[in-house]
Motif scaffolding. Structure first.
Motif, PDB file in Angstrom:
ATOM      1  N   CYS A 136      -5.479   3.543  -0.357  1.00 24.16           N
ATOM      2  CA  CYS A 136      -4.310   4.080  -1.059  1.00 24.16           C
ATOM      3  C   CYS A 136      -4.549   5.495  -1.588  1.00 24.16           C
ATOM      4  CB  CYS A 136      -3.936   3.163  -2.230  1.00 24.16           C
ATOM      5  SG  CYS A 136      -3.413   1.514  -1.732  1.00 24.16           S
ATOM      6  N   ASN A 137      -5.711   6.077  -1.275  1.00 22.81           N
ATOM      7  CA  ASN A 137      -5.982   7.420  -1.791  1.00 22.81           C
ATOM      8  C   ASN A 137      -5.144   8.459  -1.055  1.00 22.81           C
ATOM      9  OD1 ASN A 137      -7.363   6.952   0.527  1.00 22.81           O
ATOM     10  ND2 ASN A 137      -9.399   7.418  -0.282  1.00 22.81           N
ATOM     11  N   VAL A 138      -4.868   9.541  -1.747  1.00 21.69           N
ATOM     12  CA  VAL A 138      -4.006  10.609  -1.251  1.00 21.69           C
ATOM     13  C   VAL A 138      -4.757  11.931  -1.378  1.00 21.69           C
ATOM     14  CG1 VAL A 138      -1.809  11.821  -1.576  1.00 21.69           C
ATOM     15  CG2 VAL A 138      -1.933   9.344  -1.931  1.00 21.69           C
TER      16      VAL A 138
ATOM     17  N   ARG B 177       0.833  -1.204   0.000  1.00 16.99           N
ATOM     18  CA  ARG B 177       0.000   0.000   0.000  1.00 16.99           C
ATOM     19  C   ARG B 177       0.868   1.254   0.000  1.00 16.99           C
ATOM     20  NH1 ARG B 177      -3.288  -3.106   3.660  1.00 16.99           N
ATOM     21  NH2 ARG B 177      -5.398  -3.421   2.830  1.00 16.99           N
TER      22      ARG B 177
ATOM     23  N   ARG C  25       0.665   4.274  -2.629  1.00 15.26           N
ATOM     24  CA  ARG C  25       0.443   5.676  -2.260  1.00 15.26           C
ATOM     25  C   ARG C  25       1.559   6.573  -2.792  1.00 15.26           C
ATOM     26  NH1 ARG C  25      -0.133   3.495   3.031  1.00 15.26           N
ATOM     27  NH2 ARG C  25      -2.285   2.855   3.459  1.00 15.26           N
TER      28      ARG C  25
ATOM     29  N   ARG D  94       1.184   9.683  -5.227  1.00 16.90           N
ATOM     30  CA  ARG D  94       1.730  10.988  -4.851  1.00 16.90           C
ATOM     31  C   ARG D  94       2.613  11.559  -5.961  1.00 16.90           C
ATOM     32  NH1 ARG D  94       1.506  12.739   0.313  1.00 16.90           N
ATOM     33  NH2 ARG D  94       3.415  13.938  -0.013  1.00 16.90           N
TER      34      ARG D  94
END
Length: 399
Positions: free
Chosen positions: A355-357, A311, A315, A319
């Protein structure tokens, strides 16, 4: 200076020709190591050899022995990871009759058998703390007390060479390894780099191993280049197995790419994460998507589902993409080789796997892209403001 030596077959380790070189190399790193060995072999200082599994630490230990004045005396190897504490103590120090069940006679230990020779302690980091204390006592005075004996039986003259693939410094910090023992063993420290960091050795190793086979074959230039691109997580040991397998798969005198194991054929060019810095993994994935012709769903997604990347890696990849697109998730689709219709699918995937940023940190200050912007395709049809309200993941927008 040119060094020619290689990984011999297991049966060749005790060769009748004691001066035959054991290490095949063409890299400057191995040349420096062999030059150091030539100096180290002249004395009796203890040596600690470190490096990943399969790099040939045992062969370097034998090379030290063969170049020393002890070459005519025994070279005794003990695998510390393959024996329990009790058996390891008996193996090293010997035992007297009746000291435990099955001890029907006196038995000398490896330390006695290695008198005036060399003792090689492989995987020394696997020793228990009690065994470390016993080994330290021997290193300090050379005295042996057999298991079950009530007095010191003898004093021996043994040179100790130890090897490990573990970080003993970290083990000392965590209380798993004695610091005083580390100082005793690490009088001379030799670190063997992994095969992926000395690719000059691959070609000469392949040639040597192929030439020693019962049915000598040659590797084509294309097959050799494929082997040179492989990352070799198993190092020289893995290379030896691959060469042997490829020779059996070939029908003629030449090994082609098709004869190599499928894992080597695909991994030579594919993006495969290795145990390096996590930032480097994300760099490799990003570069493959942006300029290497790879697509997210086709290449990166399977790696994540197969747990080849974490993960954190995902990420970091997101990013890097958002840094380039200045927080625009819709533009990230095109950057990563996804059709515009996969917007919701991509956001749902990131949310499901956490895994969202947050896009907002990339919208201010015009951050510099992590890679050169010339590598990126032009983002056509971007109005600049019309997408900003709707391109963030739902989980992020509600924050």
């Amino acid at each position: 200076m040119k060094f020619e030596s290689a990984l011999p077959a297991p049966g060749d380790l005790s060769s009748d020709a004691p001066h035959e070189p054991l290490i095949i190399s063409a890299s400057p790193q191995m040349a420096e190591i062999l030059e150091l060995i030539s100096r180290v072999a002249a004395g009796d200082a203890k040596v600690l050899i470190t490096g990943e599994s399969g790099v040939g630490k045992d062969l370097l230990a034998r090379e030290i022995h063969q170049r020393s004045v002890r070459a005519a005396k025994p070279f005794i190897a003990v695998n510390c990871a393959g024996l329990t504490e009790t058996l390891l103590e008996s193996e090293l120090f010997g035992h007297v009759k009746g000291s435990f069940t099955g001890a029907y006679r006196d038995k000398p230990g490896k330390l006695q058998l290695a008198h005036r020779g060399t003792l090689f302690l492989d995987e020394v980091g696997e020793m228990s703390l009690r065994m470390q204390a016993l080994l330290l006592r021997f290193l300090e005075n050379g005295e042996i007390q057999a298991v079950g004996a009530d007095h010191i039986r003898t004093t021996v003259d043994v040179r100790v060479v130890a090897a490990t693939n573990r970080n003993l410094g970290e083990m000392v910090s965590s209380g798993q390894f004695r610091e005083d023992l580390l100082y005793r063993l690490r009088v001379i420290h030799i670190h063997v780099p992994p095969l992926r960091e000395r690719r000059e050795d691959i070609r000469v190793l392949v040639k040597h191993l192929a030439g020693r086979a019962a049915r000598p074959v040659t590797f084509s230039e294309a097959a050799t280049r494929t082997l040179e691109r492989h990352r070799w997580p198993g190092n020289v040991r893995e290379l030896q197995n691959v060469v042997e397998q490829a020779m059996w798969m070939s029908h003629g005198e030449t090994v082609e790419i098709d004869h190599l194991p499928p894992s080597v054929q695909t991994q030579a060019d594919a993006v495969l994460p290795v145990k390096e810095r996590r930032r480097q993994v994300a760099d490799d994935l990003y570069q493959a998507l942006v300029s290497g012709g790879y697509a997210f769903w086709e290449h990166i997604h399977p790696l994540f589902l197969g747990r080849d990347i974490t993960r954190h890696d995902m990420r970091e990849l997101v990013r890097k993409g958002l840094t380039t697109t200045r927080g625009n998730y819709r533009s990230l689709l095109r950057l990563f080789g996804m059709p515009a219709g996969d917007y919701k699918r991509f956001l749902n995937f990131l949310a499901a796997h956490e895994c969202n940023v947050d896009f907002r940190e990339f919208r201010h200050g015009n951050p510099t892209p992590a890679r050169a912007p010339r590598l990126l395709p032009p983002l056509s049809g971007q109005s600049g403001g019309s997408e900003k309200a709707n391109d963030a993941p739902p989980a992020v927008r509600s924050a």
